[in-house]
Motif scaffolding. Structure first.
Motif, PDB file in Angstrom:
ATOM      1  N   MET A  39       0.829  -1.207   0.000  1.00 14.94           N
ATOM      2  CA  MET A  39       0.000   0.000   0.000  1.00 14.94           C
ATOM      3  C   MET A  39       0.863   1.256   0.000  1.00 14.94           C
ATOM      4  N   GLU A  40       1.934   1.245   0.752  1.00 18.94           N
ATOM      5  CA  GLU A  40       2.797   2.420   0.868  1.00 18.94           C
ATOM      6  C   GLU A  40       3.536   2.714  -0.432  1.00 18.94           C
ATOM      7  N   LEU A  44       0.111  -2.090  -4.826  1.00 15.12           N
ATOM      8  CA  LEU A  44      -1.325  -2.222  -5.015  1.00 15.12           C
ATOM      9  C   LEU A  44      -1.807  -1.075  -5.887  1.00 15.12           C
ATOM     10  N   TYR A  45      -2.733  -1.351  -6.769  1.00 15.49           N
ATOM     11  CA  TYR A  45      -3.313  -0.286  -7.569  1.00 15.49           C
ATOM     12  C   TYR A  45      -4.746  -0.651  -7.919  1.00 15.49           C
ATOM     13  N   ILE A  46      -5.471   0.327  -8.400  1.00 10.41           N
ATOM     14  CA  ILE A  46      -6.893   0.143  -8.676  1.00 10.41           C
ATOM     15  C   ILE A  46      -7.149   0.248 -10.172  1.00 10.41           C
ATOM     16  N   VAL A  47      -7.953  -0.676 -10.672  1.00 12.44           N
ATOM     17  CA  VAL A  47      -8.459  -0.580 -12.039  1.00 12.44           C
ATOM     18  C   VAL A  47      -9.975  -0.383 -11.961  1.00 12.44           C
ATOM     19  N   TYR A  48     -10.539   0.134 -13.050  1.00 11.52           N
ATOM     20  CA  TYR A  48     -11.947   0.506 -13.047  1.00 11.52           C
ATOM     21  C   TYR A  48     -12.643  -0.125 -14.244  1.00 11.52           C
ATOM     22  N   GLN A  49     -13.689  -0.915 -13.964  1.00  9.22           N
ATOM     23  CA  GLN A  49     -14.473  -1.459 -15.079  1.00  9.22           C
ATOM     24  C   GLN A  49     -15.713  -0.599 -15.292  1.00  9.22           C
ATOM     25  N   VAL A  93      -7.020  -2.570   3.962  1.00  7.13           N
ATOM     26  CA  VAL A  93      -6.928  -2.413   2.511  1.00  7.13           C
ATOM     27  C   VAL A  93      -8.173  -1.716   1.965  1.00  7.13           C
ATOM     28  N   THR A  94      -9.333  -2.030   2.501  1.00  6.39           N
ATOM     29  CA  THR A  94     -10.572  -1.360   2.067  1.00  6.39           C
ATOM     30  C   THR A  94     -10.502   0.134   2.356  1.00  6.39           C
ATOM     31  N   ASP A  95      -9.983   0.501   3.522  1.00  8.93           N
ATOM     32  CA  ASP A  95      -9.802   1.926   3.837  1.00  8.93           C
ATOM     33  C   ASP A  95      -8.888   2.591   2.816  1.00  8.93           C
ATOM     34  N   TRP A  96      -7.841   1.896   2.435  1.00  8.83           N
ATOM     35  CA  TRP A  96      -6.893   2.408   1.432  1.00  8.83           C
ATOM     36  C   TRP A  96      -7.596   2.614   0.090  1.00  8.83           C
TER      37      TRP A  96
END
Length: 289
Positions: A39-40, A44-49, A93-96
């Motif tokens: 996380m730091e 981890l990264y976010i993708v968007y569908q 992780v959800t908070d992140w």
């Protein structure tokens, strides 16, 4: 990879017999230990569908978590998310994810991009926590976004053991303006009772129901019935896993047109690719109309 790096290996070219009692445990333990650093350091990264509303004027997206590990490479969410859940790390992780999504939404809004809503998957054990409400309120205030621009996705199986408290908590989220989606609808045992009792705004119909559409008369009839029922209850409907032209034709010919999410429109995309996709989508729609 976990086997090759295990402390029991003495020589570089040693032949190793896989022992799940040792090596699987070592890999899983390492994953849990590495999550804070991930996380730091943006491993981890976010993708968007994308999610396309029935009128095609509103575009939303579901935020999905990915992990590019420096040693193991890309780790499937189907592997690491259950490990996070089992070891009590999924809440952090959800908070992140919530903070990252809110931050990204603020950028999209300031840049004038037309994304209306992003949905975030919430673990079942977290939905009844005051901490979740505090994190959500803090994040939307910090980044200056409206609460209705976030949708919290829950599954019926995740709240089944604590349904009374879940009803209360979801009601509080609704009062504050957050939208609530019931994910994987139809895969549990008591879906209709949840539609009646949970104050949700959206029902997401599981991919398994659309796979046989329109060839299967039974699947097609079930999809139609669910859509009509949800619309009569003033709930939005999103169909997951839509992949073919035939499925799109069937769904968009219905009087109560559902929202669509699936590879027919797009796989999950990184943030910049999502913006490009949205721009191209609107250009195509203008050309057609």
């Amino acid at each position: 990879m976990a086997v090759l790096q295990h402390s029991s290996i003495e020589y570089k070219h040693q032949v190793i017999e896989y022992d799940p009692s040792i090596h699987k445990y070592s890999f899983e333990k390492g994953i849990i230990q590495d999550i804070e650093k991930a996380m730091e350091q943006d491993e981890l990264y976010i993708v968007y569908q994308p999610k396309v509303e029935s009128d095609k004027e509103r575009l939303g997206a579901e935020a999905l978590l990915r992990w590019n590990h420096p040693v193991h490479g890309f780790i499937s969410p189907g592997l690491f998310i259950p490990l996070l859940e089992e070891n009590g790390k999924i809440i952090d992780v959800t908070d992140w994810i919530i903070e990252k999504v809110c931050e990204q939404m603020s950028h999209w809004i300031s840049e004038g991009h037309p994304i209306k809503e992003v949905s975030i998957n919430i673990p079942g054990q977290y939905i009844t926590s005051q901490r979740l409400m505090d994190v959500l309120k803090e994040s939307v205030a910090k980044y200056g976004i409206d609460s209705h621009q976030l949708e919290l996705e829950i599954t019926e199986t995740s709240v089944i053991n604590n349904i009374e408290n879940a009803i209360i908590s979801i009601g509080e989220f609704r009062k504050f303006g957050f939208n609530i989606a019931l994910d994987d609808f139809g895969t549990g045992l008591s879906s209709l009772s949840y539609l009646k009792r949970l104050p949700i705004t959206t029902v997401k119909i599981d991919k398994s129901f659309v796979d046989g559409v329109p060839e299967s008369e039974k699947d097609s009839a079930i999809i139609k019935a669910i859509i009509v029922l949800c619309h009569s209850l003033n709930m939005k409907v999103v169909i997951e896993g839509v992949e073919t032209e035939e499925q799109i034709t069937f769904l968009t010919c219905m009087p109560e047109k559902p929202g669509i999410q699936g590879y027919y429109y797009s796989p999950p995309l990184k943030k910049d690719d999502l913006v490009k996709w949205m721009q191209e989508f609107y250009q195509r729609e203008k050309a057609v109309n």
